[in-house]
Design an enzyme around this catalytic site. Structure first.
Site, PDB file in Angstrom:
ATOM      1  N   CYS A 101       0.838  -1.205   0.000  1.00  0.00           N
ATOM      2  CA  CYS A 101       0.000   0.000   0.000  1.00  0.00           C
ATOM      3  C   CYS A 101       0.868   1.248   0.000  1.00  0.00           C
ATOM      4  CB  CYS A 101      -0.903   0.005   1.236  1.00  0.00           C
ATOM      5  SG  CYS A 101      -1.923   1.482   1.377  1.00  0.00           S
ATOM      6  N   CYS A 109      -0.883   6.795   6.655  1.00  0.00           N
ATOM      7  CA  CYS A 109      -2.051   6.170   7.277  1.00  0.00           C
ATOM      8  C   CYS A 109      -1.624   5.299   8.465  1.00  0.00           C
ATOM      9  CB  CYS A 109      -2.780   5.320   6.242  1.00  0.00           C
ATOM     10  SG  CYS A 109      -4.078   4.264   6.924  1.00  0.00           S
ATOM     11  N   CYS A 112      -2.338   0.244   9.235  1.00  0.00           N
ATOM     12  CA  CYS A 112      -1.616  -1.024   9.088  1.00  0.00           C
ATOM     13  C   CYS A 112      -0.217  -0.894   9.681  1.00  0.00           C
ATOM     14  CB  CYS A 112      -1.520  -1.418   7.613  1.00  0.00           C
ATOM     15  SG  CYS A 112      -3.112  -1.838   6.861  1.00  0.00           S
ATOM     16  N   CYS A 194      -8.074   1.729  -0.215  1.00  0.00           N
ATOM     17  CA  CYS A 194      -7.520   1.036   0.936  1.00  0.00           C
ATOM     18  C   CYS A 194      -7.381  -0.444   0.578  1.00  0.00           C
ATOM     19  CB  CYS A 194      -8.428   1.206   2.154  1.00  0.00           C
ATOM     20  SG  CYS A 194      -7.886   0.249   3.586  1.00  0.00           S
ATOM     21  N   GLN A 231     -17.792  -9.407  12.945  1.00  0.00           N
ATOM     22  CA  GLN A 231     -16.417  -9.626  12.520  1.00  0.00           C
ATOM     23  C   GLN A 231     -16.222  -9.149  11.079  1.00  0.00           C
ATOM     24  OE1 GLN A 231     -13.816 -10.627  14.148  1.00  0.00           O
ATOM     25  NE2 GLN A 231     -14.632 -11.493  16.036  1.00  0.00           N
ATOM     26  N   TYR A 260     -21.210 -11.628  26.652  1.00  0.00           N
ATOM     27  CA  TYR A 260     -20.856 -10.701  25.579  1.00  0.00           C
ATOM     28  C   TYR A 260     -21.307 -11.341  24.268  1.00  0.00           C
ATOM     29  CZ  TYR A 260     -17.699  -9.394  29.397  1.00  0.00           C
ATOM     30  OH  TYR A 260     -17.166  -9.076  30.624  1.00  0.00           O
ATOM     31  N   GLU A 284     -25.735  -9.731  26.851  1.00  0.00           N
ATOM     32  CA  GLU A 284     -25.082  -8.753  25.974  1.00  0.00           C
ATOM     33  C   GLU A 284     -25.398  -7.348  26.469  1.00  0.00           C
ATOM     34  OE1 GLU A 284     -23.318  -6.350  23.468  1.00  0.00           O
ATOM     35  OE2 GLU A 284     -22.909  -8.504  23.440  1.00  0.00           O
ATOM     36  N   CYS A 352      -9.457 -10.683  21.781  1.00  0.00           N
ATOM     37  CA  CYS A 352      -8.888  -9.840  20.729  1.00  0.00           C
ATOM     38  C   CYS A 352      -7.706  -9.032  21.242  1.00  0.00           C
ATOM     39  CB  CYS A 352      -9.953  -8.912  20.159  1.00  0.00           C
ATOM     40  SG  CYS A 352     -10.627  -7.774  21.369  1.00  0.00           S
TER      41      CYS A 352
END
Length: 400
Positions: A101, A109, A112, A194, A231, A260, A284, A352
Protein backbone atom coordinates in the site's frame (compact mmCIF):
# COMPACT_ATOMS: atom_id res chain seq x y z
CA UNK A 1 -21.30 -5.21 25.62
CA UNK A 2 -20.73 -3.10 22.55
CA UNK A 3 -17.44 -4.01 20.89
CA UNK A 4 -16.42 -1.37 18.35
CA UNK A 5 -12.81 -2.48 18.77
CA UNK A 6 -13.25 -5.36 16.37
CA UNK A 7 -15.64 -3.84 13.86
CA UNK A 8 -12.82 -1.38 13.16
CA UNK A 9 -9.33 -2.19 14.48
CA UNK A 10 -8.02 1.08 15.91
CA UNK A 11 -5.45 3.08 14.03
CA UNK A 12 -3.61 3.97 17.21
CA UNK A 13 -4.86 5.75 20.25
CA UNK A 14 -4.63 9.50 20.07
CA UNK A 15 -2.35 10.97 22.70
CA UNK A 16 -3.92 12.77 25.61
CA UNK A 17 -2.74 16.32 26.30
CA UNK A 18 -0.07 16.17 29.00
CA UNK A 19 2.05 18.56 30.97
CA UNK A 20 5.49 19.32 29.64
CA UNK A 21 8.29 17.23 31.14
CA UNK A 22 11.19 19.19 29.80
CA UNK A 23 12.86 19.56 26.45
CA UNK A 24 11.00 18.01 23.52
CA UNK A 25 12.85 15.43 21.44
CA UNK A 26 10.20 15.33 18.70
CA UNK A 27 11.85 15.46 15.29
CA UNK A 28 15.28 14.38 16.58
CA UNK A 29 16.84 11.44 14.77
CA UNK A 30 18.98 8.64 16.19
CA UNK A 31 20.63 5.55 14.76
CA UNK A 32 19.51 2.49 16.75
CA UNK A 33 19.50 -1.30 16.67
CA UNK A 34 15.95 -2.63 16.88
CA UNK A 35 15.05 -5.17 19.55
CA UNK A 36 12.00 -7.40 20.09
CA UNK A 37 8.40 -6.79 19.10
CA UNK A 38 6.14 -5.24 21.75
CA UNK A 39 2.40 -5.42 22.24
CA UNK A 40 0.74 -2.77 20.07
CA UNK A 41 2.66 -3.03 16.82
CA UNK A 42 5.91 -1.48 18.04
CA UNK A 43 9.47 -2.69 18.36
CA UNK A 44 11.72 -1.90 21.30
CA UNK A 45 14.95 0.03 20.87
CA UNK A 46 17.18 2.17 23.06
CA UNK A 47 18.23 5.66 22.09
CA UNK A 48 21.65 6.72 23.39
CA UNK A 49 21.69 10.11 25.12
CA UNK A 50 24.44 12.68 25.49
CA UNK A 51 25.07 11.86 29.18
CA UNK A 52 25.75 8.20 28.45
CA UNK A 53 22.27 7.06 29.52
CA UNK A 54 19.65 5.69 27.14
CA UNK A 55 15.91 5.94 26.64
CA UNK A 56 13.50 3.22 25.55
CA UNK A 57 11.74 4.09 22.30
CA UNK A 58 8.84 2.19 20.78
CA UNK A 59 9.53 2.15 17.05
CA UNK A 60 7.05 1.58 14.23
CA UNK A 61 7.92 0.41 10.70
CA UNK A 62 10.93 -1.60 11.93
CA UNK A 63 11.81 -5.26 12.53
CA UNK A 64 13.92 -7.03 15.17
CA UNK A 65 17.64 -7.02 14.40
CA UNK A 66 17.50 -4.11 11.96
CA UNK A 67 19.65 -1.03 12.20
CA UNK A 68 17.53 2.02 11.45
CA UNK A 69 17.35 5.75 11.79
CA UNK A 70 14.45 6.51 14.12
CA UNK A 71 12.73 9.88 14.19
CA UNK A 72 11.11 10.68 17.53
CA UNK A 73 7.39 11.40 17.16
CA UNK A 74 6.55 11.73 20.87
CA UNK A 75 8.86 12.32 23.80
CA UNK A 76 10.39 14.83 26.16
CA UNK A 77 13.41 14.75 28.45
CA UNK A 78 11.23 13.72 31.39
CA UNK A 79 9.30 10.88 29.75
CA UNK A 80 10.03 7.26 30.69
CA UNK A 81 9.83 6.22 27.04
CA UNK A 82 9.48 7.76 23.61
CA UNK A 83 7.75 6.83 20.39
CA UNK A 84 9.31 6.98 16.97
CA UNK A 85 9.24 5.92 13.33
CA UNK A 86 11.96 4.11 11.42
CA UNK A 87 12.48 6.65 8.63
CA UNK A 88 15.58 5.03 7.13
CA UNK A 89 16.65 1.36 7.15
CA UNK A 90 20.42 0.92 7.28
CA UNK A 91 20.42 -2.84 7.65
CA UNK A 92 17.20 -4.66 6.68
CA UNK A 93 15.83 -7.90 8.14
CA UNK A 94 15.17 -10.80 5.77
CA UNK A 95 11.45 -10.57 6.61
CA UNK A 96 11.15 -7.00 5.33
CA UNK A 97 9.11 -6.48 2.13
CA UNK A 98 7.99 -3.47 0.14
CA UNK A 99 4.59 -2.40 1.56
CA UNK A 100 1.88 -3.14 -1.02
CA UNK A 101 0.00 0.00 0.00
CA UNK A 102 1.43 3.41 -0.95
CA UNK A 103 -0.22 4.94 2.13
CA UNK A 104 1.64 2.69 4.60
CA UNK A 105 4.76 4.11 6.18
CA UNK A 106 6.10 6.81 8.50
CA UNK A 107 3.82 9.81 8.72
CA UNK A 108 1.13 8.19 6.57
CA UNK A 109 -2.05 6.17 7.28
CA UNK A 110 -2.01 4.64 10.74
CA UNK A 111 -4.21 1.65 9.94
CA UNK A 112 -1.62 -1.02 9.09
CA UNK A 113 1.38 -1.66 11.34
CA UNK A 114 2.92 -4.58 9.47
CA UNK A 115 2.66 -3.92 5.73
CA UNK A 116 6.47 -3.90 5.60
CA UNK A 117 6.60 -7.48 6.97
CA UNK A 118 6.09 -10.75 5.08
CA UNK A 119 2.82 -12.52 5.96
CA UNK A 120 4.50 -15.49 7.61
CA UNK A 121 6.66 -13.17 9.69
CA UNK A 122 3.62 -11.09 10.66
CA UNK A 123 2.01 -14.20 12.13
CA UNK A 124 5.15 -15.16 14.00
CA UNK A 125 5.36 -11.64 15.47
CA UNK A 126 1.76 -11.95 16.68
CA UNK A 127 2.49 -15.36 18.18
CA UNK A 128 5.52 -13.88 19.93
CA UNK A 129 3.37 -11.18 21.52
CA UNK A 130 0.79 -13.74 22.65
CA UNK A 131 3.53 -15.87 24.19
CA UNK A 132 5.17 -12.92 25.94
CA UNK A 133 1.92 -11.67 27.46
CA UNK A 134 0.92 -15.13 28.70
CA UNK A 135 4.28 -15.51 30.42
CA UNK A 136 4.56 -11.97 31.79
CA UNK A 137 0.93 -11.38 32.80
CA UNK A 138 -0.63 -14.84 32.75
CA UNK A 139 1.92 -16.62 34.89
CA UNK A 140 2.58 -19.39 32.36
CA UNK A 141 5.99 -20.90 31.72
CA UNK A 142 7.73 -20.12 28.44
CA UNK A 143 8.51 -23.86 28.25
CA UNK A 144 4.82 -24.82 28.49
CA UNK A 145 3.97 -26.42 25.11
CA UNK A 146 0.80 -24.30 24.92
CA UNK A 147 3.09 -21.27 24.89
CA UNK A 148 6.19 -22.57 23.16
CA UNK A 149 4.32 -24.26 20.30
CA UNK A 150 1.73 -21.53 19.74
CA UNK A 151 1.21 -20.44 16.15
CA UNK A 152 -1.10 -17.86 14.58
CA UNK A 153 -3.15 -19.52 11.87
CA UNK A 154 -4.09 -18.03 8.52
CA UNK A 155 -7.84 -17.70 7.94
CA UNK A 156 -9.41 -18.14 4.48
CA UNK A 157 -11.11 -15.14 2.94
CA UNK A 158 -8.36 -12.59 2.23
CA UNK A 159 -6.09 -12.16 -0.77
CA UNK A 160 -2.53 -12.60 0.48
CA UNK A 161 -3.43 -10.53 3.52
CA UNK A 162 -5.34 -7.89 1.54
CA UNK A 163 -9.00 -7.24 0.58
CA UNK A 164 -10.49 -8.66 3.79
CA UNK A 165 -12.27 -5.77 5.50
CA UNK A 166 -15.99 -6.14 4.80
CA UNK A 167 -16.74 -2.93 6.69
CA UNK A 168 -14.65 0.18 6.31
CA UNK A 169 -15.08 3.61 7.86
CA UNK A 170 -13.37 6.56 6.19
CA UNK A 171 -12.66 10.06 7.41
CA UNK A 172 -13.30 13.11 5.26
CA UNK A 173 -10.13 14.51 3.73
CA UNK A 174 -9.51 18.14 2.96
CA UNK A 175 -11.44 19.02 -0.18
CA UNK A 176 -14.15 16.45 0.52
CA UNK A 177 -12.48 13.23 -0.54
CA UNK A 178 -12.17 10.17 1.67
CA UNK A 179 -9.15 9.37 3.75
CA UNK A 180 -7.65 7.63 6.77
CA UNK A 181 -6.16 9.13 9.91
CA UNK A 182 -2.48 9.45 10.54
CA UNK A 183 -1.21 7.32 13.44
CA UNK A 184 -2.14 8.86 16.84
CA UNK A 185 -3.44 11.98 15.11
CA UNK A 186 -6.60 13.70 13.91
CA UNK A 187 -4.85 14.50 10.60
CA UNK A 188 -6.46 12.84 7.58
CA UNK A 189 -4.40 11.28 4.78
CA UNK A 190 -6.31 11.19 1.44
CA UNK A 191 -6.71 7.57 0.33
CA UNK A 192 -7.92 6.53 -3.12
CA UNK A 193 -7.99 2.80 -2.39
CA UNK A 194 -7.52 1.04 0.94
CA UNK A 195 -5.92 -2.30 0.07
CA UNK A 196 -7.22 -4.17 3.10
CA UNK A 197 -10.83 -3.25 2.24
CA UNK A 198 -12.74 -5.87 0.26
CA UNK A 199 -14.13 -4.91 -3.12
CA UNK A 200 -17.65 -4.82 -1.70
CA UNK A 201 -16.80 -3.28 1.68
CA UNK A 202 -19.52 -1.05 3.05
CA UNK A 203 -19.40 1.84 5.46
CA UNK A 204 -21.45 1.50 8.66
CA UNK A 205 -24.91 3.03 8.26
CA UNK A 206 -28.49 2.88 9.43
CA UNK A 207 -30.76 -0.15 9.46
CA UNK A 208 -29.79 -3.80 9.56
CA UNK A 209 -28.05 -6.33 7.35
CA UNK A 210 -28.18 -10.12 7.27
CA UNK A 211 -25.03 -12.20 7.67
CA UNK A 212 -24.93 -15.97 7.07
CA UNK A 213 -22.47 -18.34 8.74
CA UNK A 214 -21.80 -21.96 7.85
CA UNK A 215 -20.01 -23.83 10.65
CA UNK A 216 -20.25 -27.03 12.63
CA UNK A 217 -22.35 -28.67 9.93
CA UNK A 218 -25.09 -26.03 10.20
CA UNK A 219 -25.93 -22.67 8.64
CA UNK A 220 -27.45 -19.75 10.50
CA UNK A 221 -28.41 -16.25 9.41
CA UNK A 222 -28.04 -13.26 11.71
CA UNK A 223 -29.69 -9.87 11.56
CA UNK A 224 -27.04 -7.31 12.52
CA UNK A 225 -27.24 -3.55 12.95
CA UNK A 226 -25.47 -1.92 10.01
CA UNK A 227 -23.41 0.16 12.46
CA UNK A 228 -23.11 -2.62 15.06
CA UNK A 229 -20.44 -5.18 15.76
CA UNK A 230 -19.75 -8.03 13.36
CA UNK A 231 -16.42 -9.63 12.52
CA UNK A 232 -14.93 -7.84 9.51
CA UNK A 233 -12.81 -10.67 8.11
CA UNK A 234 -15.10 -12.84 5.96
CA UNK A 235 -13.61 -16.05 7.36
CA UNK A 236 -13.77 -14.98 11.00
CA UNK A 237 -17.30 -15.97 12.13
CA UNK A 238 -17.10 -19.56 10.89
CA UNK A 239 -13.51 -19.95 12.10
CA UNK A 240 -14.31 -18.74 15.61
CA UNK A 241 -17.50 -20.79 15.88
CA UNK A 242 -15.67 -23.94 14.83
CA UNK A 243 -12.85 -23.24 17.31
CA UNK A 244 -15.28 -22.66 20.18
CA UNK A 245 -17.33 -25.78 19.42
CA UNK A 246 -14.17 -27.87 19.14
CA UNK A 247 -12.84 -26.55 22.44
CA UNK A 248 -16.04 -26.92 24.46
CA UNK A 249 -17.36 -30.19 22.96
CA UNK A 250 -20.98 -29.38 23.94
CA UNK A 251 -23.36 -32.29 24.40
CA UNK A 252 -27.15 -32.65 24.33
CA UNK A 253 -28.64 -31.41 27.59
CA UNK A 254 -25.75 -29.11 28.51
CA UNK A 255 -26.42 -25.68 30.02
CA UNK A 256 -24.41 -22.89 28.39
CA UNK A 257 -23.75 -19.30 29.42
CA UNK A 258 -22.82 -17.06 26.47
CA UNK A 259 -21.37 -13.78 27.76
CA UNK A 260 -20.86 -10.70 25.58
CA UNK A 261 -23.09 -12.63 23.19
CA UNK A 262 -23.58 -9.91 20.57
CA UNK A 263 -26.31 -10.85 18.11
CA UNK A 264 -26.08 -14.52 19.06
CA UNK A 265 -23.30 -15.91 16.85
CA UNK A 266 -22.10 -18.52 19.33
CA UNK A 267 -25.50 -18.99 20.96
CA UNK A 268 -27.10 -20.17 17.72
CA UNK A 269 -24.58 -22.94 17.09
CA UNK A 270 -24.42 -23.93 20.76
CA UNK A 271 -28.20 -24.25 20.83
CA UNK A 272 -27.93 -26.76 17.98
CA UNK A 273 -25.46 -28.83 19.98
CA UNK A 274 -27.26 -28.86 23.36
CA UNK A 275 -30.63 -29.51 21.71
CA UNK A 276 -34.11 -29.11 23.18
CA UNK A 277 -33.08 -30.62 26.52
CA UNK A 278 -30.25 -28.12 26.91
CA UNK A 279 -30.25 -24.44 27.76
CA UNK A 280 -28.45 -21.38 26.37
CA UNK A 281 -28.41 -18.12 28.35
CA UNK A 282 -27.07 -15.13 26.40
CA UNK A 283 -25.99 -11.84 28.02
CA UNK A 284 -25.08 -8.75 25.97
CA UNK A 285 -24.52 -5.15 27.04
CA UNK A 286 -25.53 -3.52 23.75
CA UNK A 287 -29.32 -3.37 23.77
CA UNK A 288 -29.67 -3.23 20.00
CA UNK A 289 -27.53 -6.32 19.52
CA UNK A 290 -29.30 -8.09 22.36
CA UNK A 291 -32.73 -7.34 20.86
CA UNK A 292 -31.60 -8.70 17.49
CA UNK A 293 -30.31 -11.88 19.13
CA UNK A 294 -33.84 -12.68 20.34
CA UNK A 295 -34.89 -13.17 16.72
CA UNK A 296 -31.60 -14.72 15.68
CA UNK A 297 -31.69 -17.39 18.41
CA UNK A 298 -35.32 -17.89 19.51
CA UNK A 299 -34.45 -20.79 21.80
CA UNK A 300 -31.94 -18.79 23.88
CA UNK A 301 -32.75 -16.94 27.09
CA UNK A 302 -31.54 -13.43 26.29
CA UNK A 303 -30.75 -10.68 28.78
CA UNK A 304 -29.53 -7.18 27.93
CA UNK A 305 -27.31 -5.39 30.42
CA UNK A 306 -23.82 -4.95 31.80
CA UNK A 307 -22.38 -8.46 31.98
CA UNK A 308 -20.98 -8.14 35.51
CA UNK A 309 -24.26 -6.68 36.79
CA UNK A 310 -26.43 -9.32 35.09
CA UNK A 311 -24.23 -12.11 36.40
CA UNK A 312 -24.60 -10.73 39.91
CA UNK A 313 -28.36 -11.12 39.67
CA UNK A 314 -28.43 -14.41 37.79
CA UNK A 315 -29.41 -17.55 39.66
CA UNK A 316 -26.45 -19.26 41.27
CA UNK A 317 -27.07 -22.64 39.70
CA UNK A 318 -24.14 -24.19 37.84
CA UNK A 319 -23.56 -24.03 34.10
CA UNK A 320 -21.77 -26.76 32.20
CA UNK A 321 -20.10 -24.47 29.67
CA UNK A 322 -19.31 -20.77 29.33
CA UNK A 323 -18.31 -18.65 26.33
CA UNK A 324 -16.55 -15.36 27.02
CA UNK A 325 -16.13 -12.94 24.09
CA UNK A 326 -15.32 -9.68 25.88
CA UNK A 327 -14.29 -6.30 24.48
CA UNK A 328 -10.65 -5.31 24.18
CA UNK A 329 -10.20 -4.66 27.92
CA UNK A 330 -11.14 -8.26 28.72
CA UNK A 331 -13.65 -9.78 31.10
CA UNK A 332 -11.89 -8.57 34.27
CA UNK A 333 -12.05 -9.88 37.81
CA UNK A 334 -15.77 -9.43 38.70
CA UNK A 335 -16.89 -11.36 35.61
CA UNK A 336 -14.17 -14.02 35.83
CA UNK A 337 -14.97 -14.68 39.49
CA UNK A 338 -18.70 -14.83 38.80
CA UNK A 339 -18.04 -17.36 36.04
CA UNK A 340 -15.75 -19.48 38.22
CA UNK A 341 -18.38 -19.44 40.99
CA UNK A 342 -20.76 -21.31 38.67
CA UNK A 343 -18.24 -24.16 38.28
CA UNK A 344 -18.44 -24.76 34.51
CA UNK A 345 -16.50 -27.78 33.32
CA UNK A 346 -15.06 -25.70 30.47
CA UNK A 347 -14.73 -22.03 29.47
CA UNK A 348 -14.01 -20.87 25.92
CA UNK A 349 -12.45 -17.42 25.93
CA UNK A 350 -12.43 -15.52 22.61
CA UNK A 351 -9.84 -12.75 22.94
CA UNK A 352 -8.89 -9.84 20.73
CA UNK A 353 -6.20 -8.51 23.08
CA UNK A 354 -3.28 -10.67 24.28
CA UNK A 355 -2.68 -8.66 27.46
CA UNK A 356 -6.34 -8.79 28.54
CA UNK A 357 -6.45 -12.52 27.85
CA UNK A 358 -3.31 -13.12 29.92
CA UNK A 359 -4.61 -11.09 32.87
CA UNK A 360 -7.89 -12.99 32.88
CA UNK A 361 -6.12 -16.35 32.56
CA UNK A 362 -4.20 -15.46 35.73
CA UNK A 363 -7.45 -14.67 37.56
CA UNK A 364 -9.00 -17.94 36.42
CA UNK A 365 -5.93 -19.74 37.75
CA UNK A 366 -6.62 -18.29 41.21
CA UNK A 367 -9.92 -20.19 41.10
CA UNK A 368 -8.56 -23.51 39.93
CA UNK A 369 -8.95 -23.09 36.16
CA UNK A 370 -6.01 -23.83 33.90
CA UNK A 371 -5.35 -23.07 30.26
CA UNK A 372 -5.78 -26.33 28.33
CA UNK A 373 -5.61 -25.23 24.71
CA UNK A 374 -4.93 -22.04 22.79
CA UNK A 375 -5.24 -21.13 19.13
CA UNK A 376 -4.32 -17.86 17.46
CA UNK A 377 -5.99 -16.58 14.29
CA UNK A 378 -4.83 -13.91 11.85
CA UNK A 379 -8.14 -12.09 11.46
CA UNK A 380 -6.46 -8.72 10.83
CA UNK A 381 -3.58 -9.20 8.35
CA UNK A 382 -1.20 -6.28 7.86
CA UNK A 383 -2.01 -5.02 11.38
CA UNK A 384 -0.66 -6.06 14.79
CA UNK A 385 -4.11 -7.27 15.91
CA UNK A 386 -4.65 -10.96 16.59
CA UNK A 387 -7.56 -13.10 17.79
CA UNK A 388 -7.22 -16.09 20.10
CA UNK A 389 -9.51 -18.83 21.37
CA UNK A 390 -8.49 -20.27 24.74
CA UNK A 391 -9.95 -23.24 26.59
CA UNK A 392 -9.86 -23.25 30.40
CA UNK A 393 -10.99 -26.15 32.54
CA UNK A 394 -11.21 -26.76 36.26
CA UNK A 395 -8.33 -28.68 37.79
CA UNK A 396 -9.52 -32.24 38.30
CA UNK A 397 -12.24 -32.07 35.63
CA UNK A 398 -12.58 -34.78 33.02
CA UNK A 399 -11.48 -32.31 30.31
CA UNK A 400 -8.09 -31.51 31.84
Amino acid sequence: MSRPRRSAPPRGRRPRPKASKGESYVGRRFEVEVGPVAHGGHFVARVPLEDGASRVVFVRHALPGERVVVEITEGTAGDRFWRGDAVSVLSAAAERVVPPCPYAGPGLCGGCDFQHVSLSAQRELKATVLREQLVRLGGLSAEDPLVADLVVEAVPGDEAGLRWRTRQRYATAQGGGRGMRRYRSHDVIPVDDCLIASSDAREPGAGTVVESVDAGGATHSFEVAADGFWQVHPGAPATLVSAVLSALAPAPGDTVLDLYAGVGLFSAFLADEVGPTGRVVAVEGDRTASALSVGNVPSAEVTAGDVATVLGGLEEGPFDLVVLDPPREGARRPVVEAVAARSPRAVAYVACDPAALARDVAIFAEHGYRLRSLRGFDLFPMTHHVEAVALLTKTGSDQQ
